[in-house]
Design a protein around this motif. Structure first.
Motif, PDB file in Angstrom:
ATOM      1  N   HIS A   6      35.881  58.126  27.450  1.00 55.42           N
ATOM      2  CA  HIS A   6      36.967  57.640  26.617  1.00 55.42           C
ATOM      3  C   HIS A   6      37.022  58.531  25.384  1.00 55.42           C
ATOM      4  O   HIS A   6      36.067  59.257  25.099  1.00 55.42           O
ATOM      5  CB  HIS A   6      36.729  56.181  26.199  1.00 55.42           C
ATOM      6  CG  HIS A   6      37.955  55.518  25.648  1.00 55.42           C
ATOM      7  ND1 HIS A   6      39.166  55.544  26.276  1.00 55.42           N
ATOM      8  CD2 HIS A   6      38.160  54.807  24.503  1.00 55.42           C
ATOM      9  CE1 HIS A   6      40.070  54.885  25.566  1.00 55.42           C
ATOM     10  NE2 HIS A   6      39.485  54.424  24.482  1.00 55.42           N
ATOM     11  N   ARG A  62      46.974  59.354  29.603  1.00 53.85           N
ATOM     12  CA  ARG A  62      45.742  59.047  30.351  1.00 53.85           C
ATOM     13  C   ARG A  62      46.058  58.697  31.805  1.00 53.85           C
ATOM     14  O   ARG A  62      45.401  59.162  32.727  1.00 53.85           O
ATOM     15  CB  ARG A  62      45.007  57.862  29.723  1.00 53.85           C
ATOM     16  CG  ARG A  62      44.333  58.178  28.421  1.00 53.85           C
ATOM     17  CD  ARG A  62      43.565  56.957  27.896  1.00 53.85           C
ATOM     18  NE  ARG A  62      43.370  57.055  26.462  1.00 53.85           N
ATOM     19  CZ  ARG A  62      42.421  57.797  25.886  1.00 53.85           C
ATOM     20  NH1 ARG A  62      41.577  58.479  26.627  1.00 53.85           N
ATOM     21  NH2 ARG A  62      42.318  57.851  24.579  1.00 53.85           N
ATOM     22  N   VAL A  63      47.053  57.852  31.975  1.00 55.59           N
ATOM     23  CA  VAL A  63      47.388  57.401  33.326  1.00 55.59           C
ATOM     24  C   VAL A  63      47.969  58.564  34.142  1.00 55.59           C
ATOM     25  O   VAL A  63      47.533  58.847  35.263  1.00 55.59           O
ATOM     26  CB  VAL A  63      48.368  56.211  33.267  1.00 55.59           C
ATOM     27  CG1 VAL A  63      48.907  55.884  34.653  1.00 55.59           C
ATOM     28  CG2 VAL A  63      47.677  54.992  32.660  1.00 55.59           C
ATOM     29  N   TYR A  78      37.350  46.912  29.605  1.00 52.33           N
ATOM     30  CA  TYR A  78      36.056  47.518  29.933  1.00 52.33           C
ATOM     31  C   TYR A  78      34.965  46.463  29.884  1.00 52.33           C
ATOM     32  O   TYR A  78      34.524  46.067  28.812  1.00 52.33           O
ATOM     33  CB  TYR A  78      35.749  48.653  28.952  1.00 52.33           C
ATOM     34  CG  TYR A  78      34.401  49.297  29.171  1.00 52.33           C
ATOM     35  CD1 TYR A  78      34.197  50.145  30.260  1.00 52.33           C
ATOM     36  CD2 TYR A  78      33.329  49.071  28.313  1.00 52.33           C
ATOM     37  CE1 TYR A  78      32.960  50.739  30.468  1.00 52.33           C
ATOM     38  CE2 TYR A  78      32.091  49.653  28.511  1.00 52.33           C
ATOM     39  CZ  TYR A  78      31.921  50.493  29.590  1.00 52.33           C
ATOM     40  OH  TYR A  78      30.704  51.078  29.809  1.00 52.33           O
ATOM     41  N   LEU A 105      45.329  61.087  34.976  1.00 50.65           N
ATOM     42  CA  LEU A 105      44.419  60.662  36.043  1.00 50.65           C
ATOM     43  C   LEU A 105      45.015  60.964  37.413  1.00 50.65           C
ATOM     44  O   LEU A 105      44.329  61.478  38.302  1.00 50.65           O
ATOM     45  CB  LEU A 105      44.115  59.174  35.899  1.00 50.65           C
ATOM     46  CG  LEU A 105      43.074  58.647  36.882  1.00 50.65           C
ATOM     47  CD1 LEU A 105      42.140  57.689  36.198  1.00 50.65           C
ATOM     48  CD2 LEU A 105      43.710  57.975  38.080  1.00 50.65           C
ATOM     49  N   MET A 117      40.566  64.553  27.644  1.00 56.05           N
ATOM     50  CA  MET A 117      41.004  63.343  28.356  1.00 56.05           C
ATOM     51  C   MET A 117      40.630  63.310  29.842  1.00 56.05           C
ATOM     52  O   MET A 117      40.232  62.269  30.350  1.00 56.05           O
ATOM     53  CB  MET A 117      42.514  63.177  28.187  1.00 56.05           C
ATOM     54  CG  MET A 117      42.943  61.741  28.029  1.00 56.05           C
ATOM     55  SD  MET A 117      44.710  61.651  27.719  1.00 56.05           S
ATOM     56  CE  MET A 117      44.753  61.243  25.993  1.00 56.05           C
ATOM     57  N   LYS A 150      39.042  52.226  35.759  1.00 51.88           N
ATOM     58  CA  LYS A 150      38.004  52.776  34.885  1.00 51.88           C
ATOM     59  C   LYS A 150      38.547  53.189  33.523  1.00 51.88           C
ATOM     60  O   LYS A 150      37.771  53.335  32.573  1.00 51.88           O
ATOM     61  CB  LYS A 150      37.353  53.995  35.546  1.00 51.88           C
ATOM     62  CG  LYS A 150      36.284  53.628  36.551  1.00 51.88           C
ATOM     63  CD  LYS A 150      35.767  54.842  37.283  1.00 51.88           C
ATOM     64  CE  LYS A 150      34.914  55.744  36.425  1.00 51.88           C
ATOM     65  NZ  LYS A 150      34.278  56.795  37.254  1.00 51.88           N
ATOM     66  N   LEU A 151      39.841  53.423  33.427  1.00 51.50           N
ATOM     67  CA  LEU A 151      40.405  53.779  32.112  1.00 51.50           C
ATOM     68  C   LEU A 151      40.214  52.591  31.171  1.00 51.50           C
ATOM     69  O   LEU A 151      40.580  51.460  31.509  1.00 51.50           O
ATOM     70  CB  LEU A 151      41.889  54.138  32.236  1.00 51.50           C
ATOM     71  CG  LEU A 151      42.219  55.402  33.042  1.00 51.50           C
ATOM     72  CD1 LEU A 151      43.725  55.605  33.108  1.00 51.50           C
ATOM     73  CD2 LEU A 151      41.546  56.627  32.448  1.00 51.50           C
ATOM     74  N   VAL A 195      48.195  56.462  26.016  1.00 55.91           N
ATOM     75  CA  VAL A 195      47.864  55.755  27.254  1.00 55.91           C
ATOM     76  C   VAL A 195      48.640  56.320  28.444  1.00 55.91           C
ATOM     77  O   VAL A 195      48.079  56.509  29.534  1.00 55.91           O
ATOM     78  CB  VAL A 195      48.120  54.239  27.105  1.00 55.91           C
ATOM     79  CG1 VAL A 195      47.904  53.534  28.432  1.00 55.91           C
ATOM     80  CG2 VAL A 195      47.195  53.662  26.061  1.00 55.91           C
ATOM     81  N   GLN A 239      39.978  54.112  40.201  1.00 51.61           N
ATOM     82  CA  GLN A 239      39.926  55.088  39.110  1.00 51.61           C
ATOM     83  C   GLN A 239      40.770  54.610  37.920  1.00 51.61           C
ATOM     84  O   GLN A 239      40.360  54.769  36.770  1.00 51.61           O
ATOM     85  CB  GLN A 239      40.411  56.465  39.588  1.00 51.61           C
ATOM     86  CG  GLN A 239      39.527  57.122  40.650  1.00 51.61           C
ATOM     87  CD  GLN A 239      38.171  57.575  40.127  1.00 51.61           C
ATOM     88  OE1 GLN A 239      37.903  57.529  38.917  1.00 51.61           O
ATOM     89  NE2 GLN A 239      37.301  58.001  41.032  1.00 51.61           N
ATOM     90  N   ASN A 255      41.700  51.772  28.532  1.00 47.33           N
ATOM     91  CA  ASN A 255      42.934  51.151  28.057  1.00 47.33           C
ATOM     92  C   ASN A 255      43.686  50.382  29.140  1.00 47.33           C
ATOM     93  O   ASN A 255      44.700  49.760  28.856  1.00 47.33           O
ATOM     94  CB  ASN A 255      43.878  52.207  27.467  1.00 47.33           C
ATOM     95  CG  ASN A 255      43.288  52.918  26.269  1.00 47.33           C
ATOM     96  OD1 ASN A 255      43.327  54.139  26.187  1.00 47.33           O
ATOM     97  ND2 ASN A 255      42.720  52.161  25.345  1.00 47.33           N
TER      98      ASN A 255
END
Lengths: 95, 578
Positions: free
Chosen positions: B127, A19-20, B182, A23, B122, A67-68, A16, A64, A70
């Motif tokens: 996802h 991901r952050v 989500y 981004l 990623m 939108k993830l 996670v 944005q 998680n």
């Protein structure tokens, strides 16, 4: 430019943070400061992300981030204000 | 609930998700999954390159509206999927990719055929998952299909460690999926609909700026009703060709870099952009600061992050477009009942532009073949039910311009990523999804040489697609830019080497029928011959002039106001009442 703090509740799952961070990197935004810690709920973690952004750019980062998959909820801690702006689209979220 | 290994659980999950076909190639790490695939009801199509599997999944998804599925092994198998997954992300296509991963104990050791495909995908995947526990497989698959197909569709990757495929587990497919982070919005807020309708009723120069989201939401019928209700002109972006019939008098064609004068000007001069599932891409807006400067913007989209990303929205309508447009229809009726602006002058201006500056092309004086003529005839002869898939470049623009699209999901191309080599494998996937429909790939000779190996797959699996190679012996669009912006210095854009490869022979070698055509008078007969062959793939090598250019054109970074209809030729604005 004013610093803004985003309090981001994320799922406590592997990858996670990548991901952050990814981004921010991919959308060409800077992270000023970042801390990650546990919450009362073992299934979630809290990220405090300090950014040097405001206005349109800040709105884009929040949109944005949201939108993830998680990312569960985002609160914007406004400087000099006791009340956070909640960008939480998830009504069932319990911190 | 029953005991089985992770591989069987994976295949049972895919069956439970409703998968009827998948495209892939086995390899070491994914091998356990291929054993239950062997006896599964799912049709597995063995492609010749994983990129082909990815684009085929995309083509299948674009035509059927269902999730396309591709499967590959770890390492190079997975990395070969990167391009089609990035492509699917840019064009919002629902795709699920399954990849094998090295055993969980080997992850992180630079093991043989190890690649961190979750990390690699990623930045663009909607996802992705890395599964190391077989018990997680059914939930991951159910979530992947849910995420890929709802909200703004996109690619989801599920990477599964080999030992998770081998270990025993209990199979239990979740009855429903609930994700805290989500929850895409279906129905728009009533207030946003009212606000949008009010703006529409105040506009004297409205235009529907229609993007691919309308097709994704299956909202063409609703769009037709709304467009006719308001009577405003419609422009359909590259991703939206077919969302609204080209033959409709309100359709001004495609906007953007190679759009029609009428469509580009409609956006530029409008006072209200009714934006439906479009994203203000740079290829549409040109120089953003000079784009539609007098227009207010209604932006309806399912993705909140698109709203205001490139252009401020005066009214944001967040929700699924089918719901949104359906809600707009009665609201606009009410608003127009109170105040109906006169659009006559606006429509007259746009129709004048449409009539004065239709799409056209020069017929080569030396008797050689014009690429636009070939594509125009392909559209006419094969008819409006035909599905076309294009590669990327000049032929793609001409295929968008010179084929009349009357139905949604009949035009497939790589709009966002601009992936050369998309056409052949996408056409393959499209034909699998719509076996009774004629599918033409319109490809360039540059593109064709990137992915034509899938013609072998087509020949061996009874997937009789048709391929028109628009062969100008060059990387035509790059060459066009060299002509216009690099003083004709054709650095590395000539593919000419004495007709090498010989495309018809190459086609024959792959089990297809190979045809060629280099004279205008033979075009119709060649197309008709290709149309008559339905038990084998057909490849036609159309040898066209290399000097044709795509017009109109707005140069990269230029303002849409500076649209040119030919080299150094602007429309005669003084003669237009604007």
């Amino acid at each position: 430019m004013a610093q803004h703090t985003l309090e981001v509740i994320v799922e406590n799952s592997p990858g996670v943070l990548a991901r952050v961070a990814g981004l921010f990197s991919r959308r060409a935004y800077n992270i000023e400061r970042l801390s990650v810690g546990p919450t009362d709920n073992p299934e979630t973690s809290k990220m405090d992300i300090v950014v040097n952004l405001e206005g349109h750019a800040l709105e884009q980062v929040i949109a944005q981030l949201d939108k993830l998959i998680n990312v569960i909820a985002i609160k914007e801690i406004v400087p000099n204000s006791a009340v956070p702006i909640v960008h939480d689209t998830q009504p069932d979220y319990q911190n | 609930m029953s005991q089985m290994n992770g591989a069987s659980s994976l295949v049972a999950s895919l069956e439970a998700a409703g998968v009827d076909v998948m495209f892939g190639i086995p390899g070491g790490a994914i091998l356990p999954a291929y054993d239950p695939i062997f006896s599964s009801s799912i049709r597995h199509i063995l492609v010749r390159h994983e990129q082909g599997a990815g684009h085929a999944a995309t083509g299948y998804a674009q035509v059927t509206g269902r999730v396309g599925v591709c499967i590959a092994t770890s390492g190079p198998g997975a990395t070969n999927l990167v391009t089609p997954l990035a492509d699917a992300a840019m064009d919002s296509v629902p795709v699920v990719a399954i990849t094998g991963q090295v055993p969980s104990v080997a992850i992180g050791t630079d093991a043989f055929q190890e690649a961190d495909i979750r990390g690699i995908t990623m930045p663009f995947a909607k996802h992705n998952y890395l599964i190391t526990d077989p018990a997680d497989i059914p939930r991951a698959i159910a979530e992947a299909f849910h995420i890929a197909s709802t909200g703004r569709p996109g690619p989801v990757l599920v990477d599964i460690a080999k030992d998770a495929l081998q270990k025993m587990t209990e199979f239990k497919y979740p009855a429903s999926v609930s994700l805290k982070g989500y929850q895409p919005k279906l129905a728009p807020d009533a207030q946003s609909i009212t606000d949008a309708a009010d703006l529409i009723a105040q506009s004297s120069k409205p235009v529907f700026y229609v993007g691919g989201g309308v097709i994704k939401a299956n909202a063409s019928r609703e769009l037709m009703e709304l467009a006719q209700l308001l009577g405003a002109p419609v422009v359909t972006t590259l991703m939206a060709r077919g969302a609204f019939p080209d033959s409709h008098p309100l359709n001004l064609g495609m906007p953007g870099m190679h759009g029609t004068v009428a469509a580009v000007t409609a956006l530029q001069k409008s006072d209200l952009l009714i934006t439906l599932g479009a994203r203000f891409d740079d290829r549409v807006t040109g120089k953003l600061s000079s784009f539609a400067v007098h227009a207010k913007v209604i932006h309806a989209d399912v993705d909140p992050a698109e709203i205001g990303k490139n252009r401020f929205a005066d009214v944001a309508v967040l929700g699924d477009l089918k719901h949104t447009i359906a809600a707009l229809i009665p609201a606009v009726k009410v608003a127009l009942g109170k105040n109906r602006p006169d659009l006559t002058a606006w429509l007259r201006q746009m129709n004048s532009l449409k009539a004065t500056y239709p799409l056209g092309y020069d017929v080569p004086k030396d008797g050689s073949l014009a690429p636009q003529y070939v594509i125009e005839r392909l559209g006419k002869i094969s008819g409006p039910q035909t599905i076309f898939a294009a590669g990327v470049g000049q032929h793609q623009m001409w295929a968008s311009q010179f084929v009349s699209y009357e139905n949604p999901r009949t035009w497939l191309n790589s709009g966002g990523l601009g992936t050369m080599g998309y056409a052949v494998p996408a056409a393959m996937g499209a034909k699998v999804g719509a076996p009774d429909t004629t599918v033409w790939a319109i490809d360039g000779d540059g593109c064709f040489q990137m992915t034509n190996q899938e013609l072998t797959t087509c020949a061996l699996n009874n997937i009789p697609i048709k391929v028109a190679i628009i062969n100008n012996e060059s990387l035509g669009m790059v060459r066009q830019w060299q002509t216009l912006f690099y003083e004709g210095r054709y650095s590395n854009t000539s593919l000419e080497s004495k007709r090498i490869p010989n495309f018809p022979m190459l086609a024959e070698a792959m089990g297809c029928v190979g045809l060629s055509c280099d004279r205008p008078e033979d075009v119709d007969a060649t197309i008709e011959k290709a149309m008559s062959i339905n038990d084998q793939p057909v490849v036609v090598d159309f040898r066209v002039t290399r000097d044709a250019m795509v017009w109109p054109m707005v140069a990269a970074g230029a303002s849409n106001d500076d649209i040119l209809i030919a080299r150094e030729t602007a429309p005669d604005w003084d003669s237009q009442e604007l």
